[in-house]
Design a protein around this motif. Structure first.
Motif, PDB file in Angstrom:
ATOM      1  N   GLU A  78       0.812  -1.212   0.000  1.00 59.41           N
ATOM      2  CA  GLU A  78       0.000   0.000   0.000  1.00 59.41           C
ATOM      3  C   GLU A  78       0.849   1.266   0.000  1.00 59.41           C
ATOM      4  O   GLU A  78       0.399   2.332  -0.455  1.00 59.41           O
ATOM      5  N   LEU A  79       2.078   1.173   0.481  1.00 62.25           N
ATOM      6  CA  LEU A  79       2.947   2.345   0.603  1.00 62.25           C
ATOM      7  C   LEU A  79       3.878   2.550  -0.590  1.00 62.25           C
ATOM      8  O   LEU A  79       4.591   3.556  -0.644  1.00 62.25           O
ATOM      9  N   SER A  80       3.896   1.602  -1.518  1.00 57.93           N
ATOM     10  CA  SER A  80       4.949   1.579  -2.537  1.00 57.93           C
ATOM     11  C   SER A  80       4.623   2.315  -3.825  1.00 57.93           C
ATOM     12  O   SER A  80       5.500   2.489  -4.678  1.00 57.93           O
ATOM     13  N   ASP A  81       3.397   2.755  -4.012  1.00 60.15           N
ATOM     14  CA  ASP A  81       2.984   3.356  -5.283  1.00 60.15           C
ATOM     15  C   ASP A  81       3.895   4.517  -5.675  1.00 60.15           C
ATOM     16  O   ASP A  81       4.088   5.465  -4.915  1.00 60.15           O
ATOM     17  N   ASP A  82       4.489   4.395  -6.867  1.00 60.85           N
ATOM     18  CA  ASP A  82       5.310   5.445  -7.470  1.00 60.85           C
ATOM     19  C   ASP A  82       6.553   5.772  -6.638  1.00 60.85           C
ATOM     20  O   ASP A  82       7.082   6.876  -6.705  1.00 60.85           O
ATOM     21  N   ARG A  83       7.044   4.789  -5.866  1.00 64.52           N
ATOM     22  CA  ARG A  83       8.238   5.015  -5.051  1.00 64.52           C
ATOM     23  C   ARG A  83       9.379   4.107  -5.515  1.00 64.52           C
ATOM     24  O   ARG A  83       9.143   3.007  -6.006  1.00 64.52           O
ATOM     25  N   THR A  84      10.599   4.572  -5.311  1.00 67.18           N
ATOM     26  CA  THR A  84      11.757   3.693  -5.442  1.00 67.18           C
ATOM     27  C   THR A  84      11.965   3.013  -4.087  1.00 67.18           C
ATOM     28  O   THR A  84      11.902   3.663  -3.040  1.00 67.18           O
ATOM     29  N   VAL A  85      12.226   1.705  -4.127  1.00 70.61           N
ATOM     30  CA  VAL A  85      12.255   0.905  -2.898  1.00 70.61           C
ATOM     31  C   VAL A  85      13.592   0.179  -2.790  1.00 70.61           C
ATOM     32  O   VAL A  85      14.068  -0.422  -3.761  1.00 70.61           O
ATOM     33  N   LEU A  86      14.165   0.210  -1.589  1.00 76.48           N
ATOM     34  CA  LEU A  86      15.360  -0.583  -1.277  1.00 76.48           C
ATOM     35  C   LEU A  86      14.965  -1.584  -0.195  1.00 76.48           C
ATOM     36  O   LEU A  86      14.551  -1.194   0.903  1.00 76.48           O
ATOM     37  N   ASN A  87      15.084  -2.860  -0.489  1.00 76.95           N
ATOM     38  CA  ASN A  87      14.717  -3.926   0.443  1.00 76.95           C
ATOM     39  C   ASN A  87      15.987  -4.631   0.918  1.00 76.95           C
ATOM     40  O   ASN A  87      16.574  -5.441   0.196  1.00 76.95           O
ATOM     41  N   CYS A  88      16.427  -4.311   2.136  1.00 83.30           N
ATOM     42  CA  CYS A  88      17.641  -4.910   2.681  1.00 83.30           C
ATOM     43  C   CYS A  88      17.308  -6.200   3.428  1.00 83.30           C
ATOM     44  O   CYS A  88      16.253  -6.314   4.046  1.00 83.30           O
ATOM     45  N   PHE A  89      18.236  -7.154   3.384  1.00 78.03           N
ATOM     46  CA  PHE A  89      18.023  -8.488   3.956  1.00 78.03           C
ATOM     47  C   PHE A  89      16.785  -9.120   3.310  1.00 78.03           C
ATOM     48  O   PHE A  89      15.889  -9.624   3.991  1.00 78.03           O
ATOM     49  N   ALA A  90      16.778  -9.112   1.991  1.00 76.27           N
ATOM     50  CA  ALA A  90      15.570  -9.429   1.222  1.00 76.27           C
ATOM     51  C   ALA A  90      15.217 -10.905   1.206  1.00 76.27           C
ATOM     52  O   ALA A  90      14.085 -11.266   0.867  1.00 76.27           O
ATOM     53  N   TYR A  91      16.173 -11.786   1.505  1.00 76.00           N
ATOM     54  CA  TYR A  91      15.978 -13.232   1.405  1.00 76.00           C
ATOM     55  C   TYR A  91      15.487 -13.571  -0.007  1.00 76.00           C
ATOM     56  O   TYR A  91      16.170 -13.273  -0.972  1.00 76.00           O
ATOM     57  N   THR A  92      14.313 -14.172  -0.174  1.00 77.21           N
ATOM     58  CA  THR A  92      13.837 -14.530  -1.524  1.00 77.21           C
ATOM     59  C   THR A  92      12.872 -13.490  -2.081  1.00 77.21           C
ATOM     60  O   THR A  92      12.116 -13.779  -3.007  1.00 77.21           O
ATOM     61  N   GLY A  93      12.881 -12.286  -1.501  1.00 75.14           N
ATOM     62  CA  GLY A  93      12.177 -11.158  -2.110  1.00 75.14           C
ATOM     63  C   GLY A  93      10.724 -10.981  -1.740  1.00 75.14           C
ATOM     64  O   GLY A  93       9.981 -10.337  -2.494  1.00 75.14           O
ATOM     65  N   ALA A  94      10.278 -11.461  -0.590  1.00 72.01           N
ATOM     66  CA  ALA A  94       8.855 -11.372  -0.257  1.00 72.01           C
ATOM     67  C   ALA A  94       8.376  -9.923  -0.173  1.00 72.01           C
ATOM     68  O   ALA A  94       7.357  -9.563  -0.789  1.00 72.01           O
ATOM     69  N   PHE A  95       9.070  -9.070   0.578  1.00 71.08           N
ATOM     70  CA  PHE A  95       8.674  -7.661   0.636  1.00 71.08           C
ATOM     71  C   PHE A  95       8.735  -7.029  -0.760  1.00 71.08           C
ATOM     72  O   PHE A  95       7.901  -6.193  -1.113  1.00 71.08           O
ATOM     73  N   THR A 129      14.986  -2.468  -5.458  1.00 69.70           N
ATOM     74  CA  THR A 129      16.312  -3.076  -5.338  1.00 69.70           C
ATOM     75  C   THR A 129      16.312  -3.982  -4.120  1.00 69.70           C
ATOM     76  O   THR A 129      16.100  -3.523  -2.997  1.00 69.70           O
ATOM     77  N   SER A 130      16.536  -5.276  -4.332  1.00 68.26           N
ATOM     78  CA  SER A 130      16.605  -6.250  -3.244  1.00 68.26           C
ATOM     79  C   SER A 130      18.065  -6.563  -2.955  1.00 68.26           C
ATOM     80  O   SER A 130      18.851  -6.755  -3.880  1.00 68.26           O
ATOM     81  N   VAL A 131      18.402  -6.650  -1.656  1.00 71.29           N
ATOM     82  CA  VAL A 131      19.795  -6.884  -1.272  1.00 71.29           C
ATOM     83  C   VAL A 131      19.867  -8.006  -0.247  1.00 71.29           C
ATOM     84  O   VAL A 131      19.149  -7.990   0.759  1.00 71.29           O
ATOM     85  N   ASP A 132      20.719  -8.977  -0.502  1.00 67.59           N
ATOM     86  CA  ASP A 132      21.006 -10.029   0.480  1.00 67.59           C
ATOM     87  C   ASP A 132      22.305 -10.695   0.069  1.00 67.59           C
ATOM     88  O   ASP A 132      22.607 -10.799  -1.116  1.00 67.59           O
ATOM     89  N   ILE A 133      23.053 -11.175   1.058  1.00 75.31           N
ATOM     90  CA  ILE A 133      24.346 -11.785   0.767  1.00 75.31           C
ATOM     91  C   ILE A 133      24.235 -13.281   0.532  1.00 75.31           C
ATOM     92  O   ILE A 133      25.180 -13.934   0.095  1.00 75.31           O
TER      93      ILE A 133
END
Length: 393
Positions: A211-228, A241-245
């Protein structure tokens, strides 16, 4: 059947037990008392009595299961049935993955069961719980048709060469299965994935991110398999952008994006250490409209609490420097050693360290499949905060 051992506790614990707290620490039982793990005992304290399961190792010696009767297979099945009925709203929404049993929250201390479609995954958090596995398997099968029931070992229980999961009943789970959550599909690995396959406790928090993501750039840290990230993409984010090591997580996340027919060109997965990447972005002055932090637990015990607070403060301060003016910080902690109040103090300190002010616009804890008894505040481990980020005036 051997005579039930009786354990007398100090009367100072009576109020604690009358309120229904399920734990008795080892320093409150006689030092000379030794029983095999998984032994039932009648526990007395003043005029109070109950039935507890003994653990020979660990700081918690007894977990109280019932005040009314010595638990048996029928009693346990009733607890499983009650937990099943509590989750009926999730099934009505088409969710096929959720926590069926949440230990103390569902009256079965030290045991969790996660449901993924036709497979149940059990985890135990006490040595003595193995004595209940036969009853538990029977109860799960009686309440809901299943194809297989797995037992998942926690990392500290594994020895070299051990498998993470073992089959208790039915057929083995395939390498991956697909489950549904709020009309999104997720491919999960029940055998080797983190947790039991998916971080189920953030289900409703992920929907809020959508609900908060409309028209926003998003950085998802510790993304695991990308659920968020999936929710953000469905919420019409400009780019995520999803980030995880973790090894293989990039491919798993991209597979989940494709599985839901989301726009792959709007998603980038970066395999990197989140602290290092945030530092790089700070140097580059790269900003995002919404930054998500969902790190692993920074503290497993009270001894690590202060180190965890420092870690959370550092991480949030770095993330805040990557949030656009007027943007949002979405931050979480799954460390039970850090209270909700302490976590908000961390966010305030991170704001001071980064020259920002944070307006908290949303705060959440556990969803319906992670119930927390009023008398057991230790069960509240998840903190989830959304804040609007402003420059200091």
């Amino acid at each position: 059947m051997s005579k039930l051992r009786e354990i007398q506790l100090p009367t100072s614990l009576k109020d604690h037990l009358v309120r229904g707290h399920p734990w008795v620490y080892r320093n409150h039982v006689p030092q000379s008392l030794h029983l095999p793990s998984g032994s039932w005992a009648k526990v007395r304290c003043g005029g109070w009595s109950g039935f507890g399961l003994w653990d020979e190792s660990g700081s918690i010696a007894l977990r109280i299961f019932s005040e009314q009767q010595l638990p048996d297979a029928k009693w346990l099945r009733q607890q499983v049935q009650a937990a099943w009925e509590l989750r009926s709203p999730l099934r009505a929404k088409g969710c096929t993955a959720y926590r069926w049993l949440f230990g103390e929250g569902d009256g079965l201390p030290g045991i969790t069961v996660d449901l993924y479609g036709d497979f149940a995954v059990i985890q135990t958090y006490m040595e003595g719980a193995t004595a209940l596995l036969d009853w538990l398997v029977e109860a799960l099968r009686a309440v809901h048709p299943l194809k297989g029931i797995l037992l998942r070992s926690r990392p500290n229980e594994l020895r070299e060469g051990d498998e993470k999961t073992q089959l208790l009943w039915g057929k083995p789970a395939p390498d991956t299965i697909v489950v549904q959550e709020h009309r999104l599909l997720f491919e999960v690995d029940l055998q080797t994935g983190q947790k039991t396959g998916l971080f189920l406790d953030h289900r409703e928090n992920r929907r809020l991110v959508e609900e908060l993501s409309d028209d926003r750039t998003v950085l998802n840290c510790f993304a695991y398999t990308g659920a968020f990230s999936l929710y953000a993409l469905r919420g019409n984010a400009c780019h995520v952008t999803s980030v995880d090591i973790g090894k293989g997580l990039s491919a798993a996340a991209e597979k989940n994006v494709a599985l839901n027919d989301l726009e792959t060109q709007k998603h980038t997965f970066v395999t990197a250490d989140c602290f290092k990447l945030l530092d790089d972005y700070i140097q580059e002055k790269r900003l995002f409209d919404l930054v998500i932090l969902d790190p692993p637990s920074f503290a497993k015990s009270k001894q690590n609490r202060y180190a965890a607070l420092r870690g959370y403060t550092k991480l949030n301060a770095m993330a805040l420097r990557c949030v656009s003016p007027g943007g949002l910080l979405v931050t979480a902690s799954c460390t039970s050693q850090v209270s909700p109040e302490a976590f908000k103090e961390v966010i305030a300190a991170a704001g001071a360290n980064s020259g920002k002010r944070i307006q908290i616009i949303h705060e959440a804890g556990h969803a319906i499949d992670h119930p927390v008894p009023a008398q057991f505040p230790e069960g509240r481990y998840l903190k989830f905060v959304v804040g609007k980020v402003r420059n200091r005036g």
